[in-house]
Design a protein around this motif. Structure first.
Motif, short mmCIF file in Angstrom:
data_model
loop_
_atom_site.label_atom_id
_atom_site.label_comp_id
_atom_site.label_asym_id
_atom_site.label_seq_id
_atom_site.Cartn_x
_atom_site.Cartn_y
_atom_site.Cartn_z
N ILE A 25 7.76 -8.88 12.76
CA ILE A 25 6.41 -8.29 12.74
C ILE A 25 6.39 -7.06 11.84
CG2 ILE A 25 4.69 -7.07 14.16
CD1 ILE A 25 5.52 -8.98 16.46
N LEU A 26 7.41 -6.22 11.97
CA LEU A 26 7.48 -5.01 11.15
C LEU A 26 7.60 -5.36 9.67
CD1 LEU A 26 7.45 -1.94 11.41
CD2 LEU A 26 9.93 -2.00 11.48
N ASP A 27 8.38 -6.38 9.34
CA ASP A 27 8.50 -6.80 7.94
C ASP A 27 7.16 -7.28 7.40
OD1 ASP A 27 11.18 -6.17 7.69
OD2 ASP A 27 11.88 -8.21 8.15
N SER A 28 6.38 -7.95 8.24
CA SER A 28 5.06 -8.39 7.82
C SER A 28 4.14 -7.20 7.55
CB SER A 28 4.46 -9.28 8.90
OG SER A 28 3.13 -9.57 8.64
N LEU A 29 4.20 -6.20 8.42
CA LEU A 29 3.38 -4.99 8.22
C LEU A 29 3.80 -4.23 6.97
CD1 LEU A 29 3.17 -3.69 11.90
CD2 LEU A 29 1.32 -4.69 10.54
N ILE A 30 5.10 -4.19 6.71
CA ILE A 30 5.60 -3.51 5.52
C ILE A 30 5.09 -4.21 4.26
CG2 ILE A 30 7.70 -3.08 4.16
CD1 ILE A 30 9.10 -2.42 6.86
N ALA A 31 5.15 -5.53 4.24
CA ALA A 31 4.66 -6.28 3.09
C ALA A 31 3.18 -6.03 2.86
CB ALA A 31 4.93 -7.77 3.29
N GLU A 32 2.41 -6.02 3.94
CA GLU A 32 0.97 -5.75 3.82
C GLU A 32 0.71 -4.34 3.31
OE1 GLU A 32 -2.69 -5.28 6.94
OE2 GLU A 32 -1.27 -6.92 7.30
N GLN A 33 1.47 -3.38 3.81
CA GLN A 33 1.27 -1.98 3.41
C GLN A 33 1.65 -1.79 1.94
OE1 GLN A 33 -0.29 0.02 5.39
NE2 GLN A 33 -0.23 1.77 4.05
N ARG A 34 2.68 -2.49 1.49
CA ARG A 34 3.06 -2.41 0.06
C ARG A 34 1.94 -2.91 -0.84
NH1 ARG A 34 9.23 -4.11 0.91
NH2 ARG A 34 10.11 -2.03 0.78
N VAL A 35 1.28 -3.97 -0.41
CA VAL A 35 0.16 -4.51 -1.19
C VAL A 35 -0.96 -3.47 -1.26
CG1 VAL A 35 -1.68 -6.24 -1.18
CG2 VAL A 35 0.68 -6.92 -0.72
N VAL A 36 -1.26 -2.80 -0.15
CA VAL A 36 -2.31 -1.79 -0.12
C VAL A 36 -1.96 -0.64 -1.07
CG1 VAL A 36 -3.45 -0.04 1.32
CG2 VAL A 36 -3.13 -2.35 2.19
N VAL A 37 -0.72 -0.17 -1.02
CA VAL A 37 -0.30 0.95 -1.87
C VAL A 37 -0.37 0.55 -3.34
CG1 VAL A 37 1.67 2.39 -2.53
CG2 VAL A 37 1.09 2.09 -0.11
N VAL A 43 -8.76 3.60 -0.30
CA VAL A 43 -7.78 4.24 0.57
C VAL A 43 -7.22 5.47 -0.13
CG1 VAL A 43 -7.13 2.11 1.76
CG2 VAL A 43 -5.87 2.82 -0.28
N ASP A 44 -6.66 6.36 0.66
CA ASP A 44 -5.97 7.53 0.14
C ASP A 44 -4.51 7.13 -0.09
OD1 ASP A 44 -5.42 10.20 -0.56
OD2 ASP A 44 -4.83 10.66 1.51
N ILE A 45 -4.11 7.00 -1.35
CA ILE A 45 -2.79 6.48 -1.69
C ILE A 45 -1.66 7.30 -1.05
CG2 ILE A 45 -1.21 5.91 -3.58
CD1 ILE A 45 -3.56 4.05 -3.46
N PRO A 46 -1.66 8.64 -1.11
CA PRO A 46 -0.57 9.39 -0.47
C PRO A 46 -0.46 9.12 1.04
CG PRO A 46 -1.77 10.82 -1.96
CD PRO A 46 -2.54 9.54 -1.87
N THR A 47 -1.59 8.98 1.71
CA THR A 47 -1.56 8.68 3.14
C THR A 47 -0.97 7.29 3.38
OG1 THR A 47 -3.51 10.04 3.51
CG2 THR A 47 -2.99 8.42 5.21
#
Length: 122
Positions: A32-44, A89-93
Motif C-alpha cells: 500500500i505504501l509503495d502505491s502511495l509513493i508512486a502516486e505521490q511521485r506522479v503528483v510531484v 498543488v504546492d510542490i514543496p509541500t
C-alpha cells in the motif's frame, strides 16, 4: 479497475498456501505504501493532482405506467458520474509528503522482514 482487482485477489488468496498467505499479509502495508509513493511521485513530477468529484445531472426519460394503467409519461431522474479535474498543488509541500512516505518505507521494510521471518516454513 479496483473493483475487479479485489475479487481476483480474494480468489487467488484462497489458493495460497499458509506460508504464501502469511508472507502476503505481512507485506500488505508495504505494498500500500509503495502505491502511495508512486502516486505521490506522479503528483510531484506533474505539478498538479487529479481530483475526482461526483456530478449530478438531470435527465428526462419516458416511463410506463404501473399496475393496470397503461400510459407513457415523462419522468425526471438523476444521473451521477465521476469527473476528474486537475488541481494545482504546492510542490514543496508535496515533496515533503513524498519524503515522509519514503522515510516511513525504510522503517516498514525492516518491520515487514521481521513479520515474514515468523511465517511458517515451506
Amino acid at each position: 479497475m479496483f473493483r475487479y482487482t479485489l475479487p481476483l485477489l480474494l480468489v487467488l488468496a484462497a489458493c495460497a498456501t499458509p506460508r504464501e498467505k502469511c508472507l502476503s499479509d505481512a507485506s500488505e502495508d508495504l505494498r500500500i505504501l509503495d502505491s502511495l509513493i508512486a502516486e505521490q511521485r506522479v503528483v510531484v513530477n506533474r505539478g498538479f493532482r487529479m481530483d475526482q468529484t461526483l456530478e449530478s445531472r438531470s435527465r428526462v426519460q419516458f416511463c410506463a405506467g404501473s399496475g393496470g394503467n397503461v400510459s407513457i409519461r415523462l419522468c425526471n431522474g438523476r444521473n451521477l458520474r465521476t469527473v476528474e479535474r486537475p488541481v494545482a498543488v504546492d510542490i514543496p509541500t508535496e515533496q515533503r509528503k513524498l519524503d515522509q512516505l519514503l522515510s516511513r518505507r525504510d522503517a516498514l521494510v525492516s518491520q515487514t522482514a521481521q513479520a515474514q521471518a515468523f511465517c511458517p516454513p515451506a
